[in-house]
Enzyme design. Structure first.
Site, PDB file in Angstrom:
ATOM      1  N   VAL A 115     -84.556 -93.674 -72.298  1.00 41.25           N
ATOM      2  CA  VAL A 115     -84.422 -94.984 -72.929  1.00 41.25           C
ATOM      3  C   VAL A 115     -83.351 -94.952 -74.016  1.00 41.25           C
ATOM      4  O   VAL A 115     -83.092 -95.949 -74.668  1.00 41.25           O
ATOM      5  CB  VAL A 115     -85.760 -95.463 -73.542  1.00 41.25           C
ATOM      6  N   ASP A 116     -82.721 -93.793 -74.218  1.00 40.70           N
ATOM      7  CA  ASP A 116     -81.631 -93.692 -75.191  1.00 40.70           C
ATOM      8  C   ASP A 116     -80.310 -93.531 -74.437  1.00 40.70           C
ATOM      9  O   ASP A 116     -80.242 -93.790 -73.236  1.00 40.70           O
ATOM     10  CB  ASP A 116     -81.866 -92.530 -76.175  1.00 40.70           C
ATOM     11  N   ASP A 117     -79.275 -93.136 -75.121  1.00 43.91           N
ATOM     12  CA  ASP A 117     -77.969 -93.013 -74.493  1.00 43.91           C
ATOM     13  C   ASP A 117     -77.745 -91.616 -73.921  1.00 43.91           C
ATOM     14  O   ASP A 117     -76.673 -91.029 -74.052  1.00 43.91           O
ATOM     15  CB  ASP A 117     -76.859 -93.364 -75.500  1.00 43.91           C
TER      16      ASP A 117
END
Length: 706
Positions: free
Chosen positions: A575-577
């Site tokens: 859910v992050d980069d």
């Protein structure tokens, strides 16, 4: 998540909300039966079809399993949560400790609001992981057992080492490292392919208390230099070259370039120990720097095969492993000795239902955490026989894996969904020409496995005879966190199922509130476990900010997760980069940085897209400097820049020309819109009115296929 105390059913088994599935199975013999509202198949009886929701363990498998029922799992899990000190102490006591740990088995603060985040297990206890992985088994009379079967890139190239022979080679290297001044706490960088020398080097470092940092031998010179500059090793261990499939990779040349780069930044390495890999390159063709470079084969065999043990505290560092972050700089994940040792050994034993007769093969490279925990430490701590394979899994053809399985009578096969999907695409005939009847347990690692690939793995590879341990865990966790226990409960294709002992996963919403029952959200873990990493090397503040600040009181995994009505966990990805490509975590910022370093690139934004083989692929939007024309030659040059700076595995699958990027008025790139364009979900772009220049979106869509 409900309290682990939960409620009692008719049999007196304590259940909790996330484990309520056991109530419906408690009355069934070993869980091998139908659940009314679900279609099910029993292991070994028939193939799993798209209609089957559950795959049950067979009575035969269950009767011999280490954990053979939901009730047994519940009892063990309950104790691990309610009495973690007692649970893990009992397990740790089965290993050798020169000095036992203190009265306090563990201490923790995972709540950033209460001060510095700190995790400690078995502090004060003195042990050595190499001693427990090798000497202990030899003293028990198992020195003649095969520890490693090594299989070379070319069919017919092979070798093996017994536990006694492996210890001798480890001791020789340990003595050499000591002789040149490597001491407890010093770092040693290892840039080796999957030769037997790689686990030997790891164990030799552990034996003398040195901290090893294995760098995947697919990283570029620049990436290797970054890691050298950060950990400042006294020695680097490599080989001159390696064959991977039909390709030769000149590793020593990469090391030479990295050492030039690191010395410019004030970090010089005085010793480069180089293994001659004759199948790829002879020593006469190897570039050499006298006084710094030394041949392994010329020096190491001269040393004694007996080496004293450096007893270390349970909380002394064992290894550093760099993993991609959402910023450009890789993170040096630091694992310590005692808790990691106990956790990797225990997770390996139960998740694979390990028996002393098993032959185990994990296809991962030791440059990643899977190779640390489940090629080297976890198996050897259990006295297992391990297959180590140097080459490509589809060389000389896509049947190579099953040729190796039949050759060594592999019983436990652990691999990544990427490889499964790749072999699935190549066709069943490469599988069915081999027997594979030795296979007993299959495993999956690196990313969520999609149900169709799960079923192919189960039906075709395992012949519907072998359960699949679909494991979820991370570099940071040290070992499995959510995983099936093969004989304990039914599996759902694509689900990692339930938490391992001592692990309390929770799903939270954006405000950090735990969500009960069937839900989706952010996956966090409350309370520590022995295998947890202790810090990011030299940057504890980043450790706290990245993992403990987003949801105070919890470890934030960075992954999304769903929990179904039966309590099964389904991982939904990052859910992050950070993008998970073929099981390798790649920070988008790293790739963007490499692209922007190209003189003709003004700006870049990288997003992840679905990829039928890799799971996720890298999709790069690139804005060129003013006046530069688009060309296929330039596109290739940009991809090459990424390959050179990071490695081939991080190369973008697609470069999309972008006259501009969709940004808010404050300058933030709207990656949500880029993901929709990359995925061709053009009817789901949403509101673009907040963009500084909404017209950019139409331009990007027009250039979709350019």
């Amino acid at each position: 998540m409900a309290s682990p105390l939960g409620s009692r059913n008719a049999k007196g088994v304590v259940t909790s909300g996330h484990l309520r599935h056991v109530e419906s199975m408690a009355t069934l013999p070993s869980g091998a039966g139908k659940i009314s509202h679900l279609n099910a198949v029993i292991l070994g009886e028939s193939l799993a079809s798209e209609e089957d929701d559950l795959v049950f363990p067979s009575q035969e498998f269950t009767s011999q399993a280490l954990v053979s029922s939901p009730e047994q799992y519940m009892s063990m899990y309950k104790r691990s949560i309610e009495d973690p000190a007692g649970f893990w102490s009992d397990i740790a006591s089965k290993f050798y400790w020169e000095v036992k740990w203190g009265e306090k088995v563990f201490s923790e603060n995972m709540d950033i609001r209460k001060g510095t985040v700190n995790i400690e297990w078995f502090k004060g206890g003195r042990t050595n992981i190499c001693y427990n992985a090798l000497d202990r088994h030899i003293q028990a009379g198992n020195g003649g057992q095969i520890a490693i079967y090594w299989e070379g890139n070319e069919p017919g190239q092979d070798g093996n080492l017994t536990y006694s022979q492996l210890l001798e080679k480890v001791c020789q290297l340990a003595n050499y490292l000591r002789d040149i001044g490597v001491r407890k706490g010093d770092a040693v960088a290892i840039y080796l392919p999957m030769l037997a020398e790689l686990p030997i080097a790891m164990l030799a470092c552990a034996r003398i208390g040195a901290v090893h940092s294995v760098v995947f031998a697919g990283f570029s010179a620049e990436s290797l230099a970054q890691r050298i500059i950060d950990c400042k090793p006294k020695v680097i261990i490599t080989c001159n070259a390696v064959r991977r499939g039909s390709k030769i990779i000149y590793l020593k040349d990469i090391v030479d370039s990295a050492l030039v780069e690191s010395s410019k930044n004030g970090t010089s390495v005085d010793v480069c120990l180089t293994c001659e890999n004759q199948s790829a390159m002879n020593r006469e063709s190897t570039k050499w720097q006298e006084g710094r470079d030394f041949w392994w084969q010329d020096i190491i065999p001269k040393y004694s095969t007996v080496s004293t043990i450096e007893w270390v505290d349970a909380e002394d560092p064992l290894f550093l492993l760099y993993t991609s972050g959402s910023t450009g700089k890789p993170k040096g994940v630091l694992h310590t000795t005692g808790g990691y040792m106990i956790y990797t050994a225990t997770t390996f034993k139960y998740a694979f239902d390990y028996k002393p007769t098993d032959i185990y093969w994990c296809t991962a490279d030791c440059g990643w955490i899977t190779g640390h925990s489940y090629v080297t430490y976890g198996p050897l701590l259990n006295g297992a026989t391990v297959v180590v394979y140097e080459g490509a899994p589809n060389y000389p053809d896509s049947g190579r894996c099953w040729d190796i399985v039949d050759k060594y009578k592999v019983t436990i096969f652990y691999t990544a969904p990427t490889l499964i999907r790749s072999l699935m695409r190549d066709g069943d005939e490469f599988v069915t020409r081999y027997s594979r009847k030795s296979l007993r347990v299959l495993g999956s690692v690196g990313e969520p496995i999609n149900p169709s690939a799960w079923r192919w793995f189960y039906n075709v590879i395992g012949g519907a005879r072998s359960p699949i341990s679909d494991t979820w865990w991370q570099t940071e966790t040290g070992g499995f966190m959510i995983t099936p226990l093969p004989g304990a409960w039914p599996q759902k294709p694509g689900s990692a199922t339930f938490p391992f002992f001592g692990v309390q996963p929770v799903i939270v919403d954006e405000k950090g509130t735990e969500i009960e029952g069937e839900c989706s959200g952010y996956l966090c873990v409350k309370n520590s476990w022995p295998g947890a990493f202790r810090t990011l090397y030299g940057d504890h503040e980043r450790y706290e900010t990245t993992y403990f600040k987003p949801f105070p009181g919890y470890y934030f995994t960075g992954d999304g997760c769903s929990r179904d009505k039966d309590g099964y966990h389904w991982l939904t990805g990052r859910v992050d980069d950070v993008i998970n490509v073929s099981g390798h975590r790649i920070g988008t910022a790293e790739v963007e940085s490499a692209l922007v370093s190209h003189p003709k690139c003004a700006e870049a934004a990288v997003v992840g897209v679905e990829h039928e083989v890799k799971g996720q692929g890298l999709y790069a939007f690139v804005t060129l400097v003013e006046g530069e024309p688009y060309s296929e030659e330039l596109r290739k040059s940009l991809v090459l820049a990424v390959r050179n700076q990071i490695g081939a595995f991080a190369a973008p699958d697609k470069v999309h020309w972008a006259p501009g990027l969709p940004k808010t008025r404050s300058g933030k790139i709207m990656r949500r819109i880029l993901r929709k364009i990359a995925s061709r979900q053009l009817d789901e772009l949403g509101d673009t009115s907040t963009l500084a220049d909404p017209g950019v979106v139409e331009q990007l869509i027009a250039l979709n296929d350019c």
